[in-house]
Design a protein around this motif. Structure first.
Motif, PDB file in Angstrom:
ATOM      1  N   GLU A  81      -7.596  11.325  -7.297  1.00 42.76           N
ATOM      2  CA  GLU A  81      -8.045  12.521  -8.008  1.00 42.76           C
ATOM      3  C   GLU A  81      -9.209  13.215  -7.291  1.00 42.76           C
ATOM      4  N   TRP A  82     -10.034  12.439  -6.571  1.00 37.08           N
ATOM      5  CA  TRP A  82     -11.119  13.046  -5.780  1.00 37.08           C
ATOM      6  C   TRP A  82     -10.517  13.973  -4.730  1.00 37.08           C
ATOM      7  N   ILE A  83      -9.495  13.461  -4.030  1.00 33.93           N
ATOM      8  CA  ILE A  83      -8.844  14.242  -2.962  1.00 33.93           C
ATOM      9  C   ILE A  83      -8.212  15.517  -3.535  1.00 33.93           C
ATOM     10  N   LEU A  84      -7.484  15.365  -4.650  1.00 36.72           N
ATOM     11  CA  LEU A  84      -6.856  16.524  -5.293  1.00 36.72           C
ATOM     12  C   LEU A  84      -7.908  17.580  -5.644  1.00 36.72           C
ATOM     13  N   SER A  85      -9.011  17.124  -6.230  1.00 36.54           N
ATOM     14  CA  SER A  85     -10.071  18.046  -6.660  1.00 36.54           C
ATOM     15  C   SER A  85     -10.657  18.788  -5.470  1.00 36.54           C
ATOM     16  N   ASP A  86     -10.952  18.065  -4.406  1.00 34.37           N
ATOM     17  CA  ASP A  86     -11.542  18.674  -3.213  1.00 34.37           C
ATOM     18  C   ASP A  86     -10.584  19.706  -2.600  1.00 34.37           C
ATOM     19  N   LEU A  87      -9.306  19.339  -2.478  1.00 36.35           N
ATOM     20  CA  LEU A  87      -8.325  20.271  -1.902  1.00 36.35           C
ATOM     21  C   LEU A  87      -8.145  21.498  -2.798  1.00 36.35           C
ATOM     22  N   ALA A  88      -8.237  21.293  -4.120  1.00 38.69           N
ATOM     23  CA  ALA A  88      -8.140  22.421  -5.049  1.00 38.69           C
ATOM     24  C   ALA A  88      -9.332  23.378  -4.864  1.00 38.69           C
ATOM     25  N   VAL A  89     -10.517  22.805  -4.683  1.00 35.19           N
ATOM     26  CA  VAL A  89     -11.708  23.624  -4.434  1.00 35.19           C
ATOM     27  C   VAL A  89     -11.521  24.433  -3.149  1.00 35.19           C
ATOM     28  N   MET A  90     -10.997  23.769  -2.094  1.00 32.17           N
ATOM     29  CA  MET A  90     -10.757  24.458  -0.822  1.00 32.17           C
ATOM     30  C   MET A  90      -9.779  25.622  -1.006  1.00 32.17           C
ATOM     31  N   CYS A  91      -8.674  25.369  -1.753  1.00 35.71           N
ATOM     32  CA  CYS A  91      -7.621  26.378  -1.922  1.00 35.71           C
ATOM     33  C   CYS A  91      -8.036  27.506  -2.864  1.00 35.71           C
ATOM     34  N   ALA A  92      -9.094  27.261  -3.652  1.00 37.60           N
ATOM     35  CA  ALA A  92      -9.616  28.322  -4.536  1.00 37.60           C
ATOM     36  C   ALA A  92     -10.703  29.139  -3.837  1.00 37.60           C
ATOM     37  N   GLY A  93     -11.024  28.760  -2.587  1.00 38.30           N
ATOM     38  CA  GLY A  93     -12.035  29.491  -1.827  1.00 38.30           C
ATOM     39  C   GLY A  93     -13.464  29.158  -2.216  1.00 38.30           C
ATOM     40  N   ALA A  94     -13.630  28.111  -3.028  1.00 39.32           N
ATOM     41  CA  ALA A  94     -14.977  27.688  -3.442  1.00 39.32           C
ATOM     42  C   ALA A  94     -15.501  26.645  -2.449  1.00 39.32           C
ATOM     43  N   ALA A  95     -16.631  25.999  -2.769  1.00 38.30           N
ATOM     44  CA  ALA A  95     -17.229  25.005  -1.867  1.00 38.30           C
ATOM     45  C   ALA A  95     -17.542  23.732  -2.640  1.00 38.30           C
ATOM     46  N   THR A  96     -17.110  22.603  -2.096  1.00 36.58           N
ATOM     47  CA  THR A  96     -17.325  21.304  -2.743  1.00 36.58           C
ATOM     48  C   THR A  96     -18.757  20.820  -2.527  1.00 36.58           C
ATOM     49  N   THR A  97     -19.366  20.323  -3.602  1.00 30.28           N
ATOM     50  CA  THR A  97     -20.654  19.623  -3.503  1.00 30.28           C
ATOM     51  C   THR A  97     -20.415  18.186  -3.937  1.00 30.28           C
ATOM     52  N   THR A  98     -20.770  17.242  -3.083  1.00 34.31           N
ATOM     53  CA  THR A  98     -20.431  15.839  -3.362  1.00 34.31           C
ATOM     54  C   THR A  98     -21.606  15.080  -3.975  1.00 34.31           C
ATOM     55  N   VAL A  99     -21.284  14.216  -4.946  1.00 31.69           N
ATOM     56  CA  VAL A  99     -22.293  13.361  -5.577  1.00 31.69           C
ATOM     57  C   VAL A  99     -21.727  11.942  -5.676  1.00 31.69           C
ATOM     58  N   TYR A 100     -22.475  10.971  -5.180  1.00 32.95           N
ATOM     59  CA  TYR A 100     -22.060   9.575  -5.319  1.00 32.95           C
ATOM     60  C   TYR A 100     -22.085   9.179  -6.797  1.00 32.95           C
ATOM     61  N   PRO A 101     -21.109   8.402  -7.267  1.00 34.34           N
ATOM     62  CA  PRO A 101     -21.127   7.980  -8.669  1.00 34.34           C
ATOM     63  C   PRO A 101     -22.316   7.084  -9.004  1.00 34.34           C
ATOM     64  N   THR A 102     -22.918   6.461  -7.968  1.00 27.54           N
ATOM     65  CA  THR A 102     -24.073   5.575  -8.190  1.00 27.54           C
ATOM     66  C   THR A 102     -25.393   6.345  -8.269  1.00 27.54           C
ATOM     67  N   THR A 103     -25.360   7.657  -7.970  1.00 26.19           N
ATOM     68  CA  THR A 103     -26.588   8.457  -8.004  1.00 26.19           C
ATOM     69  C   THR A 103     -27.122   8.536  -9.436  1.00 26.19           C
ATOM     70  N   ASN A 104     -28.427   8.347  -9.595  1.00 20.38           N
ATOM     71  CA  ASN A 104     -28.989   8.381 -10.959  1.00 20.38           C
ATOM     72  C   ASN A 104     -28.943   9.801 -11.530  1.00 20.38           C
ATOM     73  N   GLY A 105     -29.170   9.904 -12.847  1.00 20.80           N
ATOM     74  CA  GLY A 105     -29.044  11.181 -13.540  1.00 20.80           C
ATOM     75  C   GLY A 105     -29.972  12.249 -12.997  1.00 20.80           C
ATOM     76  N   GLU A 106     -31.207  11.861 -12.694  1.00 18.39           N
ATOM     77  CA  GLU A 106     -32.206  12.818 -12.202  1.00 18.39           C
ATOM     78  C   GLU A 106     -31.777  13.436 -10.869  1.00 18.39           C
ATOM     79  N   ASP A 107     -31.342  12.575  -9.922  1.00 17.41           N
ATOM     80  CA  ASP A 107     -30.926  13.081  -8.609  1.00 17.41           C
ATOM     81  C   ASP A 107     -29.606  13.854  -8.694  1.00 17.41           C
ATOM     82  N   THR A 108     -28.704  13.398  -9.589  1.00  8.80           N
ATOM     83  CA  THR A 108     -27.438  14.119  -9.794  1.00  8.80           C
ATOM     84  C   THR A 108     -27.746  15.545 -10.258  1.00  8.80           C
ATOM     85  N   ALA A 109     -28.656  15.671 -11.228  1.00  9.65           N
ATOM     86  CA  ALA A 109     -29.032  16.990 -11.749  1.00  9.65           C
ATOM     87  C   ALA A 109     -29.697  17.836 -10.662  1.00  9.65           C
ATOM     88  N   TYR A 110     -30.531  17.196  -9.820  1.00  8.24           N
ATOM     89  CA  TYR A 110     -31.198  17.936  -8.732  1.00  8.24           C
ATOM     90  C   TYR A 110     -30.158  18.524  -7.771  1.00  8.24           C
TER      91      TYR A 110
END
Length: 606
Positions: A81-110
């Motif tokens: 599903e990660w791959i599908l989402s990224d390719l969908a973002v590419m095909c919609a002309g948008a830009a993917t921003t990646t976040v590790y699932p282990t990143t804490n809430g504060e850094d995820t929000a930043y």
């Protein structure tokens, strides 16, 4: 100049990742694209099936009003599903921003706030909770799409819900995906990857469509990977090493089996039987340690046979690499050991591996030679987030163990002031997001990317990395020490190691902090009357201290006098991503480890 470095392909690159993906679907619609675990079984999809799903998801994003270059976050582990989402973002002309699932809430929000993400793909309820908790810091976030989490029919929808929006949008705009893909210029932002950063706030690295397309095409141009290869992918897709392997797949057309669960890697290799896999050195160190300690535990004739096999294998390997003939009897021995020992090592990895690709940190050459003796080639490459992951890589037909290979065709490497490795080419970032001063510092006056790594280039163009310039230190006696070189030597000697960290800046001798691999040392404890004890109890026992002390003595015998480890201590815990002492790509945050243990280190010098 090494072979296969024709650069003419650079003039004929596809304009963007969306077109690259749609062209791949059109070229090989019925062949396998991805396989992934569903319960106990593996499910497979063709390029056409993946293409249809991506088109619906991309249309769903457009239906939400997403505009070119607007950011979409993905906070999830590595999965289909990660791959599908990224390719969908590419095909919609948008830009993917990646976040590790282990990143804490504060850094995820930043990260998501700094990127001004409009939509976020959130893996599960745990990731959604971070977004809810920090909703006030995410004013641009209009919609959350979850893989496994609970939906609310409004702010949070699931992938099927996004696909349904897309189907309705496609009914009114049937050719919108093709038209959107054609409208994306090569220099449009494709990905905003935030460096996990060993110091300070993470910086958003702006990577263009042309950089990703180039990376895949550069591997294809060198004839390294083909349509009939099968990749096993576990690497974090939030890291550029994982992402560049997706670009390579689109260029070359091979299938990929995806499962991001690190504890399942060895088991999955046996099931999937891939022809190649990318990994960080820690994975190879761990596999090497596991195999060596298992043989040591068996002892007797089996262990003697195993050790003799590798003695012969490494000898034969060295002769071949130096272009010398192998004596008849030695060759005969080697053939026998290949059947009895090496074939079993290869079988642990599925038995079909043509090569592994190692990146993200330095691989010890002795571990690479050990695997090579068993008939497993590890091709080391080099790069960083700021150049879309791949700057150099060894070739299966032309490689030098201990180097990270030559520059990719169409790109350049040079050694600058202070022996700094510097990079130029289509893969280099546009800059750091909203940080013009940091961007300016990242480049030389004549436009080369500064890597911060110390290295050298040989007469054949192969690059060798010595270590991070900022990690090099000088003893009070004036001698320079490259800690990573010492650390990787120890990992090759001691199969129980997890981490070995060397310190001694402006001190009169060098010291080390050691952590042991919990699985490996638990195995040792089973064999040595300490079964059932905790990690802390095992590593603080006199027997384990004596065991590690023996390996430190072996290490010191290989070092210059001023580099030798005079004092060391085993920590009562291994370093983890969760503790903040490792980055999600398994690099040690040296400054944090040093700070956490400053009293312990100071005590070495009392």
């Amino acid at each position: 100049m090494p072979a296969n470095h024709d650069t003419s392909f650079v003039d004929h690159l596809e304009p963007n990742v969306a077109v690259q993906f749609l062209n791949r679907v059109a070229a090989t619609p019925g062949t396998e694209a991805f396989r992934f675990p569903r319960g106990e079984a593996w499910e497979s999809v063709t390029w056409q099936q993946a293409g249809d799903r991506v088109s619906r998801l991309a249309a769903g994003l457009l239906a939400l009003g997403l505009e070119p270059e607007q950011r979409v976050g993905i906070a999830a582990g590595t999965r289909y599903e990660w791959i599908l989402s990224d390719l969908a973002v590419m095909c919609a002309g948008a830009a993917t921003t990646t976040v590790y699932p282990t990143t804490n809430g504060e850094d995820t929000a930043y990260i998501l706030g700094d990127a001004e993400c409009r939509v976020v793909f959130a893996e599960d309820d745990e990731q959604i909770a971070k977004l809810r908790e920090h909703k006030n810091e995410l004013p641009h976030l209009a919609k959350v799409v979850t893989f496994d989490g609970a939906t609310d029919g409004d702010w949070i929808i699931d992938l099927d819900g996004l696909a349904e929006l897309g189907e309705a949008y496609l009914a009114d705009h049937p050719d919108v995906i093709e038209q959107t893909a054609k409208s994306i210029p090569p220099d449009q932002l494709a990905t905003l990857v935030y460096t996990s950063g060993t110091t300070g706030k993470p910086k958003g690295v702006r990577l263009k469509h042309s950089s990703w397309v180039y990376e895949g095409a550069a591997i294809k141009a060198q004839d390294i990977l083909h349509e009939d290869d099968l990749q096993f992918l576990w690497l974090p897709m939030a890291h550029v090493f994982g992402k560049v392997l997706l670009s390579t797949q689109l260029a070359c057309g091979f299938a990929t089996a995806i499962d991001g669960r690190v504890d399942k890697i060895v088991e999955n290799l046996g099931i999937v039987k891939p022809t190649f896999m990318g990994a960080a050195p820690r994975i190879f160190e761990k596999a090497h340690g596991r195999i060596v300690t298992m043989q040591a535990a068996e002892g007797g004739l089996k262990e003697k046979l195993f050790l003799k096999a590798f003695e012969v294998g490494i000898k034969v390997d060295k002769l071949k690499r130096e272009g010398q003939g192998v004596p008849f009897l030695l060759n005969l021995q080697h053939g026998l050991f290949d059947k009895l020992v090496f074939s079993k090592v290869r079988d642990r990895f599925g038995g079909r591996v043509r090569f592994f690709i190692s990146g993200s940190a330095a691989l010890n050459s002795e571990i690479a030679e050990w695997f090579h003796a068993a008939g497993i080639l590890i091709l080391e490459g080099y790069g960083m987030t700021e150049n879309s992951a791949g700057a150099t890589v060894n070739h299966p037909e032309e490689y030098k163990i201990g180097t990270v290979g030559p520059a990719l065709p169409g790109a350049e490497i040079r050694i600058g002031e202070g022996d700094e490795v510097q990079i130029k080419g289509p893969h280099v970032m546009e800059g750091y997001h909203n940080l013009p001063e940091e961007t300016a510092k990242a480049f030389t006056e004549d436009g080369w990317l500064r890597t911060g790594d110390k290295g050298s280039i040989d007469a054949d163009g192969f690059l060798t990395i010595t270590g991070r310039i900022k990690d090099l230190f000088k003893t009070s006696g004036g001698k320079y020490i490259a800690p990573s070189a010492i650390e990787s030597k120890f990992k090759a000697i001691c199969p129980y190691t997890s981490q070995f960290m060397v310190f001694g800046n402006e001190r009169n001798f060098v010291v080390a902090l050691v952590t042991l691999d919990p699985d490996a040392i638990a195995g040792w404890a089973e064999e040595n009357g300490q079964a059932g004890k905790s990690y802390t109890e095992i590593v603080s026992s006199p027997e384990v201290k004596a065991l590690v002390g023996g390996y430190v003595e072996q290490l010191n015998a290989r070092l210059n006098r001023w580099e030798t480890i005079k004092k060391w201590e085993i920590l009562d815990h291994d370093l983890t991503i969760e503790s903040g002492e490792l980055t999600p790509s398994m690099k040690v945050k040296r400054n944090i480890v040093e700070d956490n243990n400053k009293d312990r280190i100071a005590a070495f010098y009392v």
